[in-house]
Design an enzyme around this catalytic site. Structure first.
Site, PDB file in Angstrom:
ATOM      1  CB  ALA A  30     -52.933  71.670   0.948  1.00  0.00           C
ATOM      2  CD  GLN A  31     -58.065  68.397   4.464  1.00  0.00           C
ATOM      3  OE1 GLN A  31     -58.799  67.825   4.134  1.00  0.00           O
ATOM      4  NE2 GLN A  31     -59.015  69.805   4.144  1.00  0.00           N
ATOM      5  N   GLY A  54     -50.760  61.295  -0.749  1.00  0.00           N
ATOM      6  CA  GLY A  54     -50.010  61.217  -1.765  1.00  0.00           C
ATOM      7  C   GLY A  54     -49.190  59.153  -1.348  1.00  0.00           C
ATOM      8  CE1 TYR A  69     -58.168  73.192  -0.424  1.00  0.00           C
ATOM      9  CE2 TYR A  69     -60.057  73.466  -1.255  1.00  0.00           C
ATOM     10  CZ  TYR A  69     -59.067  73.289  -0.986  1.00  0.00           C
ATOM     11  OH  TYR A  69     -57.949  73.128  -2.484  1.00  0.00           O
ATOM     12  CG  ASP A 115     -46.163  63.652  -0.216  1.00  0.00           C
ATOM     13  OD1 ASP A 115     -46.967  64.525  -0.795  1.00  0.00           O
ATOM     14  OD2 ASP A 115     -47.169  63.163   1.089  1.00  0.00           O
TER      15      ASP A 115
HETATM   16  N1  NAD Z   1     -56.725  69.323  -7.869  1.00  0.00           N
HETATM   17  C1  NAD Z   1     -57.122  70.107  -7.424  1.00  0.00           C
HETATM   18  O1  NAD Z   1     -57.976  70.636  -8.272  1.00  0.00           O
HETATM   19  C2  NAD Z   1     -57.201  71.535  -7.207  1.00  0.00           C
HETATM   20  C3  NAD Z   1     -57.998  72.328  -6.736  1.00  0.00           C
HETATM   21  C4  NAD Z   1     -57.264  73.740  -6.834  1.00  0.00           C
HETATM   22  C5  NAD Z   1     -56.038  74.014  -5.223  1.00  0.00           C
HETATM   23  N2  NAD Z   1     -55.304  72.789  -5.700  1.00  0.00           N
HETATM   24  C6  NAD Z   1     -54.582  72.370  -4.586  1.00  0.00           C
HETATM   25  O2  NAD Z   1     -53.416  72.312  -5.422  1.00  0.00           O
HETATM   26  C7  NAD Z   1     -52.410  71.241  -4.234  1.00  0.00           C
HETATM   27  C8  NAD Z   1     -52.523  69.354  -4.845  1.00  0.00           C
HETATM   28  O3  NAD Z   1     -53.603  69.183  -4.208  1.00  0.00           O
HETATM   29  P1  NAD Z   1     -53.454  67.609  -4.991  1.00  0.00           P
HETATM   30  O4  NAD Z   1     -54.956  67.455  -6.015  1.00  0.00           O
HETATM   31  O5  NAD Z   1     -52.429  67.537  -6.221  1.00  0.00           O
HETATM   32  O6  NAD Z   1     -53.721  67.727  -3.850  1.00  0.00           O
HETATM   33  P2  NAD Z   1     -53.431  65.614  -3.748  1.00  0.00           P
HETATM   34  O7  NAD Z   1     -54.160  65.406  -1.743  1.00  0.00           O
HETATM   35  O8  NAD Z   1     -52.703  64.488  -4.187  1.00  0.00           O
HETATM   36  O9  NAD Z   1     -51.746  66.134  -2.854  1.00  0.00           O
HETATM   37  C9  NAD Z   1     -51.921  66.796  -1.241  1.00  0.00           C
HETATM   38  C10 NAD Z   1     -50.127  66.398  -1.254  1.00  0.00           C
HETATM   39  O10 NAD Z   1     -50.096  66.440   0.153  1.00  0.00           O
HETATM   40  C11 NAD Z   1     -48.796  65.868   1.206  1.00  0.00           C
HETATM   41  N3  NAD Z   1     -49.657  66.112   2.636  1.00  0.00           N
HETATM   42  C12 NAD Z   1     -50.877  66.016   2.524  1.00  0.00           C
HETATM   43  N4  NAD Z   1     -51.589  66.943   3.958  1.00  0.00           N
HETATM   44  C13 NAD Z   1     -49.888  67.189   3.860  1.00  0.00           C
HETATM   45  C14 NAD Z   1     -49.183  67.129   5.004  1.00  0.00           C
HETATM   46  N5  NAD Z   1     -50.247  67.595   6.529  1.00  0.00           N
HETATM   47  N6  NAD Z   1     -47.631  67.403   5.398  1.00  0.00           N
HETATM   48  C15 NAD Z   1     -46.779  67.331   4.419  1.00  0.00           C
HETATM   49  N7  NAD Z   1     -47.614  66.317   3.339  1.00  0.00           N
HETATM   50  C16 NAD Z   1     -49.439  66.440   3.463  1.00  0.00           C
HETATM   51  C17 NAD Z   1     -50.461  64.879   0.525  1.00  0.00           C
HETATM   52  O11 NAD Z   1     -50.103  63.536   1.225  1.00  0.00           O
HETATM   53  C18 NAD Z   1     -50.409  64.756  -0.546  1.00  0.00           C
HETATM   54  O12 NAD Z   1     -48.646  63.843  -1.187  1.00  0.00           O
HETATM   55  C19 NAD Z   1     -53.218  71.495  -2.864  1.00  0.00           C
HETATM   56  O13 NAD Z   1     -52.665  72.240  -2.271  1.00  0.00           O
HETATM   57  C20 NAD Z   1     -54.583  71.795  -3.057  1.00  0.00           C
HETATM   58  O14 NAD Z   1     -54.947  72.729  -1.739  1.00  0.00           O
HETATM   59  C21 NAD Z   1     -56.123  71.211  -5.551  1.00  0.00           C
END
Ligand code: NAD
Length: 309
Positions: free
Chosen positions: A77-78, A38, A144, A33
């Protein structure tokens, strides 16, 4: 011997709950990460933590070579729709190129399976009918949504070309503790913070837009089921029920005992008006059903926001 499992994005909201669940079940866990959204403190002790960007193929490969994961949960992810619209190339650098790097490292080091966090809310676009099934046409409204879908296509390619197994989970609107109450999305955490501060929450649009809200522990459960099942499958996760932002706010006000009138701002571009997901396939093939009722999930989330300050 328990498997070695690597979680990308494991310091984030959903990823860190998944890490907790894997550790509790005795798996050996590593996290990659870059801490862009995060938090290091979300990762429990005993977990190998690597502050590496998935866009950095060299260092990512080193982590894979050293840890030799058998299963990879790819959540890094972004995640901001708005940022993706302002900087589509930056979004793709993480969500497309980063995903390719994860798949390349997986193939190179003999990973058995990749479980990918996709988005049921962002890839289908404005749906033809509700609830949406997995075979609904994919028509993302934002960079996205597109980049998350491209990740799915690469998984299929790597399965066909390299035999890499995968499961794809298309998440609904996930909510729960550790979601950023200061973020731009994550309406439950944001509303909780604002209501607890005695302020008026802002609704973008008329508040009648709907989403399928699922508590984070339920999404984690689906991910764990993919350790044993669901090879080659793509699964919507959701209740199949629409909840409007106004209903959500009313539910939270009941939990918190507040009666505040919201303020209204113009709707935000790139976001769908109505969505909810048909998860019959996840029920049939993974044995998954969400179990945390909305009122209970709202209570748990608001309690966390209150504690986290
Ligand atoms: N929260 C939702 O409702 C939701 C809905 C659909 C999909 N998602 C997917 O679930 C996953 C987790 O999302 P979340 O809500 O926990 O968001 P979040 O932003 O809390 O988690 C994403 C994590 O990825 C890390 N990250 C970002 N860019 C990075 C990079 N280039 N290299 C390494 N680490 C990186 C961030 O630091 C973070 O810890 C994502 O893939 C997101 O697309 C989430």
């Amino acid at each position: 011997m328990h498997k070695r499992v690597l979680v990308t994005g494991g310091a984030g909201f959903i990823g860190s709950h998944l890490v907790d669940a894997l550790v509790a079940r005795g798996y050996r866990v590593a996290v990659v990460d870059n801490l862009s959204t995060g938090r290091r403190e979300n990762v429990p002790s005993g977990v190998d933590f690597h502050a590496v960007d998935v866009g950095d193929a060299l260092h990512l490969n080193e982590v894979f070579e050293e840890f030799r994961p058998q299963v990879v949960f790819h959540l890094a992810a972004q995640t901001s729709v708005r940022r993706s619209t302002g900087d589509p190339a930056g979004d793709a650098a993480t969500n497309v190129v980063g995903s390719i790097n994860v798949l390349e490292a997986s193939v190179r080091t003999g990973v058995e399976k990749v479980v990918y966090a996709s988005s049921g809310g962002a890839i289908y676009g404005e749906p033809d009918g509700l609830p949406v099934r997995e075979d609904h046409p994919v028509r993302p409204l934002s960079p996205y949504g597109l980049s998350k879908y491209v990740g799915e296509l690469y998984l299929r390619l790597y399965r066909d070309n390299h035999g890499l197994r995968y499961s794809i989970l298309r998440y609904p609107n996930v909510y729960g503790p550790r979601q950023d109450p200061y973020g731009e999305a994550g309406v439950v955490a944001i509303f909780s913070r604002v209501l607890l501060a005695g302020d008026r929450p802002v609704i973008f649009g008329d508040g009648r837009q709907t989403r399928d809200y699922v508590y984070v522990a339920d999404v984690v459960e689906a991910s764990l089921l993919c350790l044993e099942r669901g090879d080659g499958g793509v699964y919507n996760l959701g209740w199949g029920r629409e909840v409007s932002v106004l209903e959500l706010l009313a539910g939270l006000q009941r939990v918190l005992g507040t009666r505040v009138q919201p303020r209204y701002d113009p709707p935000r571009p790139g976001e769908v008006r109505h969505i909810c997901l048909d998860s019959s396939r996840a029920r049939e093939e993974l044995g998954w059903l969400p179990t945390t009722p909305l009122a209970e999930g709202l209570r748990l989330t608001a309690a966390w926001v209150a504690r986290a300050g």
